[in-house]
Design a protein around this motif. Structure first.
Motif, PDB file in Angstrom:
ATOM      1  N   GLU A   1       0.790  -1.225   0.000  1.00 32.21           N
ATOM      2  CA  GLU A   1       0.000   0.000   0.000  1.00 32.21           C
ATOM      3  C   GLU A   1       0.826   1.281   0.000  1.00 32.21           C
ATOM      4  O   GLU A   1       0.259   2.365  -0.113  1.00 32.21           O
ATOM      5  CB  GLU A   1      -0.961  -0.011   1.188  1.00 32.21           C
ATOM      6  CG  GLU A   1      -1.993  -1.118   1.081  1.00 32.21           C
ATOM      7  CD  GLU A   1      -3.020  -1.083   2.192  1.00 32.21           C
ATOM      8  OE1 GLU A   1      -3.211  -0.023   2.825  1.00 32.21           O
ATOM      9  OE2 GLU A   1      -3.648  -2.126   2.433  1.00 32.21           O
ATOM     10  N   TYR A   2       2.131   1.169   0.125  1.00 32.58           N
ATOM     11  CA  TYR A   2       2.987   2.359   0.127  1.00 32.58           C
ATOM     12  C   TYR A   2       3.142   2.840  -1.313  1.00 32.58           C
ATOM     13  O   TYR A   2       3.581   2.104  -2.186  1.00 32.58           O
ATOM     14  CB  TYR A   2       4.331   2.017   0.780  1.00 32.58           C
ATOM     15  CG  TYR A   2       5.336   3.146   0.829  1.00 32.58           C
ATOM     16  CD1 TYR A   2       4.952   4.475   0.902  1.00 32.58           C
ATOM     17  CD2 TYR A   2       6.692   2.864   0.820  1.00 32.58           C
ATOM     18  CE1 TYR A   2       5.882   5.490   0.958  1.00 32.58           C
ATOM     19  CE2 TYR A   2       7.635   3.867   0.886  1.00 32.58           C
ATOM     20  CZ  TYR A   2       7.234   5.181   0.949  1.00 32.58           C
ATOM     21  OH  TYR A   2       8.160   6.183   1.003  1.00 32.58           O
ATOM     22  N   THR A   3       2.780   4.073  -1.569  1.00 32.69           N
ATOM     23  CA  THR A   3       2.753   4.629  -2.922  1.00 32.69           C
ATOM     24  C   THR A   3       4.114   4.562  -3.605  1.00 32.69           C
ATOM     25  O   THR A   3       4.202   4.237  -4.794  1.00 32.69           O
ATOM     26  CB  THR A   3       2.250   6.087  -2.883  1.00 32.69           C
ATOM     27  OG1 THR A   3       0.988   6.119  -2.216  1.00 32.69           O
ATOM     28  CG2 THR A   3       2.079   6.651  -4.280  1.00 32.69           C
ATOM     29  N   GLU A   4       5.176   4.873  -2.893  1.00 34.22           N
ATOM     30  CA  GLU A   4       6.503   4.847  -3.515  1.00 34.22           C
ATOM     31  C   GLU A   4       6.866   3.429  -3.962  1.00 34.22           C
ATOM     32  O   GLU A   4       7.445   3.231  -5.028  1.00 34.22           O
ATOM     33  CB  GLU A   4       7.578   5.387  -2.562  1.00 34.22           C
ATOM     34  CG  GLU A   4       8.935   5.508  -3.226  1.00 34.22           C
ATOM     35  CD  GLU A   4      10.008   6.129  -2.346  1.00 34.22           C
ATOM     36  OE1 GLU A   4      11.146   6.289  -2.841  1.00 34.22           O
ATOM     37  OE2 GLU A   4       9.737   6.457  -1.176  1.00 34.22           O
ATOM     38  N   ALA A   5       6.507   2.427  -3.167  1.00 35.56           N
ATOM     39  CA  ALA A   5       6.779   1.033  -3.548  1.00 35.56           C
ATOM     40  C   ALA A   5       5.960   0.655  -4.780  1.00 35.56           C
ATOM     41  O   ALA A   5       6.457  -0.029  -5.683  1.00 35.56           O
ATOM     42  CB  ALA A   5       6.468   0.089  -2.386  1.00 35.56           C
ATOM     43  N   LYS A   6       4.702   1.108  -4.829  1.00 35.51           N
ATOM     44  CA  LYS A   6       3.861   0.853  -6.008  1.00 35.51           C
ATOM     45  C   LYS A   6       4.457   1.518  -7.249  1.00 35.51           C
ATOM     46  O   LYS A   6       4.481   0.925  -8.326  1.00 35.51           O
ATOM     47  CB  LYS A   6       2.444   1.395  -5.791  1.00 35.51           C
ATOM     48  CG  LYS A   6       1.622   0.634  -4.792  1.00 35.51           C
ATOM     49  CD  LYS A   6       0.256   1.310  -4.683  1.00 35.51           C
ATOM     50  CE  LYS A   6      -0.577   0.791  -3.562  1.00 35.51           C
ATOM     51  NZ  LYS A   6      -1.864   1.500  -3.459  1.00 35.51           N
ATOM     52  N   ASP A   7       4.913   2.763  -7.098  1.00 38.00           N
ATOM     53  CA  ASP A   7       5.513   3.486  -8.221  1.00 38.00           C
ATOM     54  C   ASP A   7       6.772   2.781  -8.721  1.00 38.00           C
ATOM     55  O   ASP A   7       6.999   2.677  -9.927  1.00 38.00           O
ATOM     56  CB  ASP A   7       5.857   4.927  -7.825  1.00 38.00           C
ATOM     57  CG  ASP A   7       4.623   5.793  -7.625  1.00 38.00           C
ATOM     58  OD1 ASP A   7       3.503   5.352  -7.975  1.00 38.00           O
ATOM     59  OD2 ASP A   7       4.771   6.923  -7.100  1.00 38.00           O
ATOM     60  N   LEU A   8       7.567   2.297  -7.793  1.00 35.08           N
ATOM     61  CA  LEU A   8       8.798   1.593  -8.151  1.00 35.08           C
ATOM     62  C   LEU A   8       8.478   0.304  -8.903  1.00 35.08           C
ATOM     63  O   LEU A   8       9.096  -0.006  -9.926  1.00 35.08           O
ATOM     64  CB  LEU A   8       9.603   1.294  -6.881  1.00 35.08           C
ATOM     65  CG  LEU A   8      11.004   0.736  -7.061  1.00 35.08           C
ATOM     66  CD1 LEU A   8      11.893   1.744  -7.785  1.00 35.08           C
ATOM     67  CD2 LEU A   8      11.611   0.419  -5.708  1.00 35.08           C
ATOM     68  N   GLU A   9       7.494  -0.431  -8.411  1.00 36.93           N
ATOM     69  CA  GLU A   9       7.087  -1.664  -9.079  1.00 36.93           C
ATOM     70  C   GLU A   9       6.566  -1.374 -10.490  1.00 36.93           C
ATOM     71  O   GLU A   9       6.913  -2.068 -11.448  1.00 36.93           O
ATOM     72  CB  GLU A   9       6.006  -2.366  -8.257  1.00 36.93           C
ATOM     73  CG  GLU A   9       5.564  -3.689  -8.824  1.00 36.93           C
ATOM     74  CD  GLU A   9       4.500  -4.375  -7.991  1.00 36.93           C
ATOM     75  OE1 GLU A   9       3.821  -5.249  -8.542  1.00 36.93           O
ATOM     76  OE2 GLU A   9       4.350  -4.033  -6.804  1.00 36.93           O
ATOM     77  N   ALA A  10       5.746  -0.330 -10.623  1.00 35.43           N
ATOM     78  CA  ALA A  10       5.192   0.041 -11.934  1.00 35.43           C
ATOM     79  C   ALA A  10       6.302   0.471 -12.895  1.00 35.43           C
ATOM     80  O   ALA A  10       6.262   0.134 -14.087  1.00 35.43           O
ATOM     81  CB  ALA A  10       4.172   1.159 -11.768  1.00 35.43           C
ATOM     82  N   LYS A  11       7.281   1.177 -12.377  1.00 33.05           N
ATOM     83  CA  LYS A  11       8.405   1.634 -13.207  1.00 33.05           C
ATOM     84  C   LYS A  11       9.141   0.442 -13.816  1.00 33.05           C
ATOM     85  O   LYS A  11       9.412   0.413 -15.017  1.00 33.05           O
ATOM     86  CB  LYS A  11       9.367   2.461 -12.342  1.00 33.05           C
ATOM     87  CG  LYS A  11      10.667   2.828 -13.012  1.00 33.05           C
ATOM     88  CD  LYS A  11      11.597   3.524 -12.020  1.00 33.05           C
ATOM     89  CE  LYS A  11      12.989   3.685 -12.549  1.00 33.05           C
ATOM     90  NZ  LYS A  11      13.890   4.285 -11.574  1.00 33.05           N
ATOM     91  N   TYR A  12       9.457  -0.538 -12.998  1.00 25.26           N
ATOM     92  CA  TYR A  12      10.225  -1.679 -13.508  1.00 25.26           C
ATOM     93  C   TYR A  12       9.360  -2.631 -14.326  1.00 25.26           C
ATOM     94  O   TYR A  12       9.871  -3.304 -15.224  1.00 25.26           O
ATOM     95  CB  TYR A  12      10.973  -2.391 -12.376  1.00 25.26           C
ATOM     96  CG  TYR A  12      12.205  -1.593 -12.029  1.00 25.26           C
ATOM     97  CD1 TYR A  12      13.319  -1.628 -12.852  1.00 25.26           C
ATOM     98  CD2 TYR A  12      12.230  -0.749 -10.933  1.00 25.26           C
ATOM     99  CE1 TYR A  12      14.438  -0.858 -12.584  1.00 25.26           C
ATOM    100  CE2 TYR A  12      13.345   0.017 -10.657  1.00 25.26           C
ATOM    101  CZ  TYR A  12      14.446  -0.034 -11.483  1.00 25.26           C
ATOM    102  OH  TYR A  12      15.541   0.732 -11.228  1.00 25.26           O
ATOM    103  N   LYS A  13       8.075  -2.654 -14.062  1.00 23.27           N
ATOM    104  CA  LYS A  13       7.185  -3.459 -14.898  1.00 23.27           C
ATOM    105  C   LYS A  13       7.123  -2.852 -16.296  1.00 23.27           C
ATOM    106  O   LYS A  13       7.195  -3.568 -17.295  1.00 23.27           O
ATOM    107  CB  LYS A  13       5.790  -3.517 -14.272  1.00 23.27           C
ATOM    108  CG  LYS A  13       4.830  -4.406 -15.032  1.00 23.27           C
ATOM    109  CD  LYS A  13       3.487  -4.505 -14.345  1.00 23.27           C
ATOM    110  CE  LYS A  13       2.572  -5.436 -15.123  1.00 23.27           C
ATOM    111  NZ  LYS A  13       1.254  -5.539 -14.510  1.00 23.27           N
TER     112      LYS A  13
END
Length: 191
Positions: free
Chosen positions: A39-51
């Motif tokens: 649920e942490y936005t920065e972790a979600k953003d990081l995951e989306a970036k590498y995906k």
């Protein structure tokens, strides 16, 4: 003599009661780390970036793989028409291309894993530091972690501060200035 013993016993009792009153309450809580990272936005953003990077680079590689498959299919139909010598030479070329494509896939996966690993380690370190500062600021003696690598086997729900931590981390992340600048790649750096 009995009076003296009673007086001593009472004084010991009074002193021990005073010490018991001095014991400070230990404030503890726990954070569900698996929920936190989901649920942490920065972790979600990081995951989306590498995906997105994986999909983009994967498309390029998939186009090469499709060309190889088409060449391999054409080889099958042309092998009988062009003779055994041609088939052996062309077969060796195709086998070499197949090995190169397999190596390129492995290299791409390793590169993305390494890059994301470095950023994820940095993110986890930042979260740990944040939780430590949060604990100090809010008077906690202990903040435990639960989740995938559980260090707490049981805790009452009233001690769960996961949502508070997520909100505070997300608020901090939103407040930080965003830098969309990409680090130059090796090829760009050479130019």
């Amino acid at each position: 003599m009995k009076k003296a013993l009673v007086i001593i016993a009472l004084s010991v009792l009074v002193v021990s009661c005073e010490k018991a009153a001095e014991v400070k309450e230990v404030k503890t809580a726990y954070v569900d780390t698996s929920v936190l990272m989901k649920e942490y936005t920065e972790a979600k953003d990081l995951e989306a970036k590498y995906k997105a990077q994986s999909e983009e680079k994967g498309r390029q590689l998939q186009a090469e793989i499709n060309r190889f498959k088409q060449d391999a299919a054409n080889f099958q139909s042309q092998a009988q028409a062009n003779g055994q010598a041609w088939a052996q030479q062309r077969g060796a070329e195709l086998q070499k291309r197949e090995q190169q494509l397999g190596y390129a896939q492995q290299q791409l996966a390793q590169q993305l894993q390494q890059e994301s690993g470095v950023e994820m380690d940095s993110l986890v370190s930042g979260v740990k530091k944040f939780i430590k500062d949060y604990g100090k600021k809010n008077g906690y003696s202990y903040i435990y972690g639960t989740g995938d690598a559980a260090t707490v086997l049981y805790a009452q729900d009233k001690y769960d501060i996961t949502k508070e931590i997520i909100k505070a981390l997300n608020d901090k992340y939103k407040a930080e200035p965003k830098t969309d600048e990409k680090a130059p790649t090796k090829e760009e750096a050479k130019k």
